[in-house]
Scaffold this active site. Structure first.
Site, PDB file in Angstrom:
ATOM      1  CE  LYS A 286      -2.466   3.507   1.937  1.00 37.32           C
ATOM      2  NZ  LYS A 286      -1.918   4.815   2.436  1.00 37.32           N
ATOM      3  CG  HIS A 401       1.374  10.799   8.364  1.00 41.06           C
ATOM      4  ND1 HIS A 401       1.400  10.202   7.123  1.00 41.06           N
ATOM      5  CD2 HIS A 401       0.078  11.060   8.623  1.00 41.06           C
ATOM      6  CE1 HIS A 401       0.167  10.084   6.653  1.00 41.06           C
ATOM      7  NE2 HIS A 401      -0.654  10.590   7.558  1.00 41.06           N
TER       8      HIS A 401
HETATM    9  P1  HMG Z   1      12.557  15.377   7.453  1.00 45.85           P
HETATM   10  O1  HMG Z   1      13.857  14.663   7.610  1.00 45.85           O
HETATM   11  O2  HMG Z   1      12.011  16.134   8.593  1.00 45.85           O
HETATM   12  O3  HMG Z   1      12.602  16.315   6.182  1.00 45.85           O
HETATM   13  O4  HMG Z   1      11.505  14.324   6.930  1.00 45.85           O
HETATM   14  P2  HMG Z   1      13.563  17.551   5.935  1.00 45.85           P
HETATM   15  O5  HMG Z   1      12.891  18.759   6.496  1.00 45.85           O
HETATM   16  O6  HMG Z   1      14.972  17.227   6.341  1.00 45.85           O
HETATM   17  O7  HMG Z   1      13.504  17.602   4.339  1.00 45.85           O
HETATM   18  C1  HMG Z   1      14.099  16.546   3.601  1.00 45.85           C
HETATM   19  C2  HMG Z   1      13.448  16.516   2.248  1.00 45.85           C
HETATM   20  O8  HMG Z   1      12.144  16.031   2.373  1.00 45.85           O
HETATM   21  C3  HMG Z   1      13.307  17.888   1.651  1.00 45.85           C
HETATM   22  O9  HMG Z   1      14.504  18.190   0.964  1.00 45.85           O
HETATM   23  C4  HMG Z   1      12.149  17.720   0.722  1.00 45.85           C
HETATM   24  O10 HMG Z   1      12.566  17.126  -0.471  1.00 45.85           O
HETATM   25  C5  HMG Z   1      11.278  16.749   1.502  1.00 45.85           C
HETATM   26  P3  HMG Z   1      14.850  19.740   0.671  1.00 45.85           P
HETATM   27  O11 HMG Z   1      13.903  20.182  -0.428  1.00 45.85           O
HETATM   28  O12 HMG Z   1      14.636  20.483   1.978  1.00 45.85           O
HETATM   29  O13 HMG Z   1      16.284  19.683   0.240  1.00 45.85           O
HETATM   30  N1  HMG Z   1      10.335  17.496   2.333  1.00 45.85           N
HETATM   31  C6  HMG Z   1       9.250  18.112   1.863  1.00 45.85           C
HETATM   32  N2  HMG Z   1       8.769  18.230   0.616  1.00 45.85           N
HETATM   33  C7  HMG Z   1       7.598  18.892   0.474  1.00 45.85           C
HETATM   34  N3  HMG Z   1       6.929  19.471   1.498  1.00 45.85           N
HETATM   35  C8  HMG Z   1       7.379  19.376   2.757  1.00 45.85           C
HETATM   36  C9  HMG Z   1       8.604  18.672   2.992  1.00 45.85           C
HETATM   37  N4  HMG Z   1       9.324  18.386   4.094  1.00 45.85           N
HETATM   38  C10 HMG Z   1      10.383  17.662   3.670  1.00 45.85           C
HETATM   39  N5  HMG Z   1       6.700  19.919   3.752  1.00 45.85           N
HETATM   40  C11 HMG Z   1       9.519  13.651   5.933  1.00 45.85           C
HETATM   41  C12 HMG Z   1      10.149  14.733   6.745  1.00 45.85           C
HETATM   42  C13 HMG Z   1       7.996  13.814   5.898  1.00 45.85           C
HETATM   43  C14 HMG Z   1      10.074  13.721   4.497  1.00 45.85           C
HETATM   44  C15 HMG Z   1       9.884  12.289   6.593  1.00 45.85           C
HETATM   45  O14 HMG Z   1       9.434  12.309   7.941  1.00 45.85           O
HETATM   46  C16 HMG Z   1       9.296  11.111   5.870  1.00 45.85           C
HETATM   47  O15 HMG Z   1       9.728  10.750   4.805  1.00 45.85           O
HETATM   48  N6  HMG Z   1       8.299  10.505   6.500  1.00 45.85           N
HETATM   49  C17 HMG Z   1       7.655   9.352   5.896  1.00 45.85           C
HETATM   50  C18 HMG Z   1       6.206   9.732   5.699  1.00 45.85           C
HETATM   51  C19 HMG Z   1       5.589   8.760   4.749  1.00 45.85           C
HETATM   52  O16 HMG Z   1       6.171   7.774   4.345  1.00 45.85           O
HETATM   53  N7  HMG Z   1       4.384   9.103   4.382  1.00 45.85           N
HETATM   54  C20 HMG Z   1       3.675   8.270   3.412  1.00 45.85           C
HETATM   55  C21 HMG Z   1       2.213   8.055   3.840  1.00 45.85           C
HETATM   56  S1  HMG Z   1       2.109   6.846   5.081  1.00 45.85           S
HETATM   57  C22 HMG Z   1       2.307   5.356   4.197  1.00 45.85           C
HETATM   58  O17 HMG Z   1       3.031   5.233   3.265  1.00 45.85           O
HETATM   59  C23 HMG Z   1       1.581   4.173   4.673  1.00 45.85           C
HETATM   60  C24 HMG Z   1       2.459   3.224   5.440  1.00 45.85           C
HETATM   61  O18 HMG Z   1       1.626   2.397   6.189  1.00 45.85           O
HETATM   62  C25 HMG Z   1       3.301   2.383   4.484  1.00 45.85           C
HETATM   63  C26 HMG Z   1       4.084   1.294   5.211  1.00 45.85           C
HETATM   64  O19 HMG Z   1       3.664   0.882   6.276  1.00 45.85           O
HETATM   65  O20 HMG Z   1       5.133   0.887   4.629  1.00 45.85           O
HETATM   66  C27 HMG Z   1       3.336   4.000   6.403  1.00 45.85           C
END
Ligand code: HMG
Length: 448
Positions: A286, A401
């Protein structure tokens, strides 16, 4: 009428008001505005709800009304772009259409941390299935079809001269005898190169031409004749490396005490877990489809067909439901990720050519062929999967998230304009991201 039926009737009357079913007779023959009036009256819409329905966005009602039936409005989704993707040495900005926070950020971050994606894609071969029943001798029927194969393929090549002109057309016919609860049947698979189309129309047209010919050869009856979404001859693959150093860098700002090597090990554990239980493999996949569907929708493709093919393929190779990606360590101890799945995508025909914003999505991507689109989308799926696992095994999924969800919560709590930023940032600083906290902060803000 039984008590239960009376209760349902009562609920119906009070639950949804008395719905005058007559209003919906011939609904499909009415104009969009007439349908909007009926819905407004039947469901007692407020003026602002009526205005919402009547608001024409980038998809004109006239176009929407030709895409599906009984149109009463459109349903806009957020459209974002994922950044940092380098695929086969080319930089891409990738449009995502979806409602879930953190998916775009996660994909962008995963791409930024990666060493760039290398990909490949099969020829665009789709499968048309024809079911033959009521034969006297299925084995003999199977043999007869195989003997007539080249004659049949020649006849089918005439069905779609345009496709043949672009280098596509019927490529092969395969037959399989099936033992079913309804007796022996034949599965006839027609393989068609559909070039840059998704191929459903081309394949189904050829299927309908082939069916009567098969009936004549076998003496049986053709029942189902339809495309298969398990497009095993039309797969795309992507691969990348996330170095230990990049992984360590990725958690620095979160203050998580862990080495790059440890993150590699934790992700390999997470991957092994997904291989061992379908309860994890389902969510693992997913996570992949979060990214894949978002780009499929943004380019006007059929995400239901992609989902059906992907999840069936996750079972297909081993006849057990497994992850669509795989992870291992390279000789330097870095994390290698790979993905392979069917991706039946089109750039011609379907909504891609009709939906103005889908055309914009294709333009932003700058893709020229369906195979290039498939390679990009495979890379997105791999990136998305890595991003989720990396977050879960280090900071936890909620950290990133919820940080992005904070803005949604602030808005839901009633914050307007610059209030949203203030409420969200304060919750993030306090590490207290919840609807109730958003309400409290908003009240304090407004008291000032
Ligand atoms: P972080 O380390 O706090 O991010 O991670 P950062 O502030 O260091 O930024 C790193 C890069 O992330 C940025 O690079 C952007 O590319 C991007 P930069 O441009 O600064 O050089 N980025 C953003 N891009 C757009 N808008 C923003 C933004 N913030 C960072 N606001 C981050 C923050 C959310 C990226 C990290 O915590 C992460 O990757 N979390 C994972 C969240 C995730 O996977 N969400 C998907 C939905 S949940 C899902 O997939 C279902 C699941 O059940 C699947 C599974 O179980 O396998 C989880």
């Amino acid at each position: 009428m039984s008590y239960f039926n009376n209760f349902i009737k009562l609920f119906y009357l009070f639950g949804v008001g008395f719905l005058d079913k007559k209003s919906f007779e011939g609904f499909y023959k009415k104009s969009v505005s007439e349908r909007q009036e009926i819905v407004a009256k039947e469901f007692s819409l407020t003026d602002s709800e009526k205005a919402l329905l009547a608001k024409e966005g980038p998809l004109p009602f006239e176009v929407a009304n030709r895409m599906i039936e009984n149109v009463i409005g459109t349903f806009p989704l957020p459209l974002g772009v994922a950044t940092n993707f380098v695929i086969d040495g080319k930089e891409y900005i990738i449009p995502f259409a979806l409602e879930e926070p953190s998916v775009v950020a996660a994909a962008s971050n995963a791409a930024k941390l990666s060493s760039g994606f290398t990909t490949s894609a099969d020829e665009p071969i789709m499968i048309g299935q024809i079911q033959i029943v009521e034969m006297k001798d299925t084995k003999k029927a199977l043999k007869l079809i195989q003997e007539k194969k080249s004659e049949l393929l020649k006849a089918l090549a005439k069905v779609d001269a345009m496709l043949v002109k672009f280098g596509g057309g019927p490529r092969d016919i395969k037959c399989f005898e099936l033992k079913t609860e309804r007796g022996a049947m034949l599965e006839v698979q027609l393989l068609v190169d559909v070039r840059d189309a998704m191929g459903a129309n081309a394949v189904n047209t050829m299927n309908e031409k082939l069916a009567p010919m098969l009936e004549e050869i076998t003496g049986g009856k053709a029942r189902l004749r339809i495309i298969s979404n398990l497009a095993v001859y039309r797969k795309a693959r992507a691969k990348t490396i996330w170095t230990k150093e990049a992984l360590l860098e990725s958690v620095k700002s979160a203050g998580v005490k862990v080495t790059g090597e440890e993150i590699v090990e934790r992700i390999l554990d997470a991957y092994a877990f997904a291989c061992a239980t379908p309860f994890r493999a389902s969510t693992h996949n997913k996570g992949i489809m979060n990214g894949i569907d978002a780009v499929v929708i943004a380019t006007g493709n059929d995400f239901r067909a992609i989902e059906a093919g992907a999840h069936t393929y996750a079972w297909y190779a081993t006849k057990e439901y497994k992850p669509l990606t795989k992870y291992y360590k390279d000789k330097n101890g870095n994390l290698v990720g790979e993905i392979e799945l069917p991706l039946a995508l089109g750039l011609v025909g379907g909504a891609t050519k009709v939906h103005p914003v889908a055309q914009l999505g294709v333009k932003i991507l700058g893709v020229k062929t369906a195979q290039e689109l498939a390679r990009i989308i495979a890379s997105v799926g791999l990136a998305q999967n890595f991003a989720a696992m990396r977050a879960i095994v280090t900071t936890g999924i909620q950290a990133g998230h919820l940080k992005l969800h904070a803005y949604n919560l602030a808005t839901t709590a009633g914050a307007k304009c610059e209030e949203v930023e203030k409420v969200a940032l304060q919750m993030i600083q306090e590490k207290a991201i919840s609807y109730s906290r958003a309400e409290e902060i908003l009240k304090e803000l407004r008291r000032k």
